[in-house]
Design a protein around this motif. Structure first.
Motif, short mmCIF file in Angstrom:
data_model
loop_
_atom_site.label_atom_id
_atom_site.label_comp_id
_atom_site.label_asym_id
_atom_site.label_seq_id
_atom_site.Cartn_x
_atom_site.Cartn_y
_atom_site.Cartn_z
N ALA A 36 41.97 19.07 35.63
CA ALA A 36 43.01 19.04 35.82
C ALA A 36 43.67 19.31 37.24
N GLY A 37 44.07 19.02 37.92
CA GLY A 37 44.60 19.17 39.42
C GLY A 37 43.43 18.56 39.95
N ARG A 38 42.14 17.99 39.54
CA ARG A 38 41.85 17.11 40.83
C ARG A 38 41.44 15.77 41.23
N GLU A 39 42.33 15.33 39.88
CA GLU A 39 42.64 13.64 40.17
C GLU A 39 42.79 13.14 41.97
N GLN A 40 43.40 13.52 42.73
CA GLN A 40 43.53 12.85 43.65
C GLN A 40 42.96 13.56 44.97
N ALA A 41 41.55 14.17 44.24
CA ALA A 41 41.03 14.39 45.31
C ALA A 41 39.85 13.85 45.33
N ALA A 42 39.55 13.07 43.72
CA ALA A 42 38.69 12.38 43.37
C ALA A 42 39.29 10.59 44.00
N ARG A 43 40.78 10.40 43.90
CA ARG A 43 40.40 9.73 44.28
C ARG A 43 40.00 9.07 45.43
N ASP A 44 40.85 10.57 46.60
CA ASP A 44 40.57 10.21 48.07
C ASP A 44 39.03 10.28 47.81
N ALA A 45 37.98 11.04 47.22
CA ALA A 45 36.76 11.00 47.37
C ALA A 45 36.34 9.15 47.15
N ILE A 46 36.29 9.11 46.44
CA ILE A 46 35.60 7.60 46.25
C ILE A 46 36.66 6.62 47.56
N ALA A 47 37.93 6.64 47.42
CA ALA A 47 38.12 5.63 48.84
C ALA A 47 37.89 5.61 49.74
N ILE A 91 33.22 2.34 40.82
CA ILE A 91 33.58 3.58 40.26
C ILE A 91 35.31 4.01 40.68
N HIS A 92 35.58 4.42 39.88
CA HIS A 92 37.59 4.38 39.85
C HIS A 92 38.11 4.86 38.17
N VAL A 93 38.55 6.08 38.97
CA VAL A 93 39.82 6.68 37.70
C VAL A 93 41.07 5.92 37.13
N VAL A 94 41.03 6.30 35.81
CA VAL A 94 41.46 5.50 34.96
C VAL A 94 42.68 7.05 34.15
N SER A 95 44.21 6.69 35.21
CA SER A 95 45.16 8.59 34.57
C SER A 95 46.20 7.49 33.44
N GLU A 96 46.10 7.14 32.52
CA GLU A 96 46.73 6.31 31.69
C GLU A 96 46.00 4.87 31.84
N LEU A 97 46.36 4.56 29.55
CA LEU A 97 45.94 3.24 28.95
C LEU A 97 46.96 2.78 29.57
N VAL A 98 47.16 1.15 29.56
CA VAL A 98 48.35 0.38 29.80
C VAL A 98 48.95 0.58 28.04
N PHE A 99 49.94 0.71 27.89
CA PHE A 99 50.74 0.25 26.74
C PHE A 99 51.55 -1.42 26.19
N GLN A 100 50.00 -2.20 25.31
CA GLN A 100 50.66 -3.32 25.02
C GLN A 100 51.29 -3.99 24.03
N GLY A 101 52.68 -3.08 23.57
CA GLY A 101 53.53 -3.79 23.69
C GLY A 101 53.66 -3.48 21.98
N PRO A 102 55.11 -3.97 21.83
CA PRO A 102 55.09 -3.24 20.08
C PRO A 102 53.88 -4.11 19.14
N GLN A 103 52.79 -5.13 19.30
CA GLN A 103 51.81 -5.10 18.09
C GLN A 103 50.96 -4.43 18.35
N GLN A 104 50.69 -3.01 19.12
CA GLN A 104 50.10 -2.29 19.18
C GLN A 104 50.52 -0.85 18.07
N ARG A 105 50.08 -0.31 17.81
CA ARG A 105 50.94 0.21 16.04
C ARG A 105 51.42 1.84 17.22
N ARG A 106 49.89 1.93 18.24
CA ARG A 106 50.47 3.61 18.53
C ARG A 106 50.19 3.84 20.21
N ARG A 107 51.01 4.50 21.04
CA ARG A 107 50.27 4.62 21.96
C ARG A 107 48.59 5.33 22.47
#
Length: 176
Positions: free
Chosen positions: A19-30, A51-67
């Motif tokens: 936690a708190g190191r996400e941007q540093a990881a992105r910057d190092a990769i970039a 190599i990439h950072v995933v911060s959130e998953l895409v909600f695919q709409g009402p057919q996806q039962r839960r986020r």
């Protein structure tokens, strides 16, 4: 099928970022050089890597039962290479701190056994891995591309030659 198709191995590693190191990881990769200057370009048997950072998953709409929510941003490392996992990890070890230093539980690459164990503990087996040319090694692909360039150069230089001259020059060029 799993992680291997022909001579190629698919490695996917998903590691939680502290936690708190996400941007540093992105910057190092970039900041990683690309192309021939990439530290990954020195891995002789590497077909490709991402190599990439995933911060959130895409909600695919009402057919996806839960986020689906991530408890932490994830650093995703994928690569396809020729050969076995253990020698590849040993070759990867000198450069891996660049991106995995931001991840939970990562103690660095100094201890080869601990490094390999950390990677394997976070490895996700490939459920869909395809290779257009499963028996083509990286050196074989590079040789084929070099031959392709030679043929193109020959075709351009030989334009307009009489049939007998064309045949002689072709034999001279490609008999080596």
């Amino acid at each position: 099928m799993g992680n291997r198709v022909g001579c190629a191995y698919s490695l996917t590693v998903v590691a939680s970022i502290v936690a708190g190191r996400e941007q540093a990881a992105r910057d190092a990769i970039a900041a990683l050089p690309v192309g021939a200057d990439s530290p990954l370009a020195g891995l002789r048997d590497l077909h490709f890597s991402r190599i990439h950072v995933v911060s959130e998953l895409v909600f695919q709409g009402p057919q996806q039962r839960r986020r689906d929510r991530l408890r932490a941003a994830q650093l995703v490392f994928t690569s396809t290479f020729d050969g076995e996992l253990a020698p590849y990890l040993e070759a990867l070890r000198p450069i891996a701190d660049t991106w995995w230093q931001f991840c939970e539980g990562y103690a660095g690459s100094a201890d080869g056994e601990a490094f390999a164990r950390w990677v394997r503990d976070r490895q996700i087996n490939s459920s869909l891995f395809a290779s257009a040319h499963p028996d083509a090694t990286v050196p074989g692909v590079l040789d084929s591309l070099a031959l392709r360039e030679r043929v193109i150069d020959f075709a351009i230089a030989a334009r307009g030659l009489a049939a007998a001259d064309l045949q002689r020059r072709f034999r001279d060029e490609f008999a080596r």
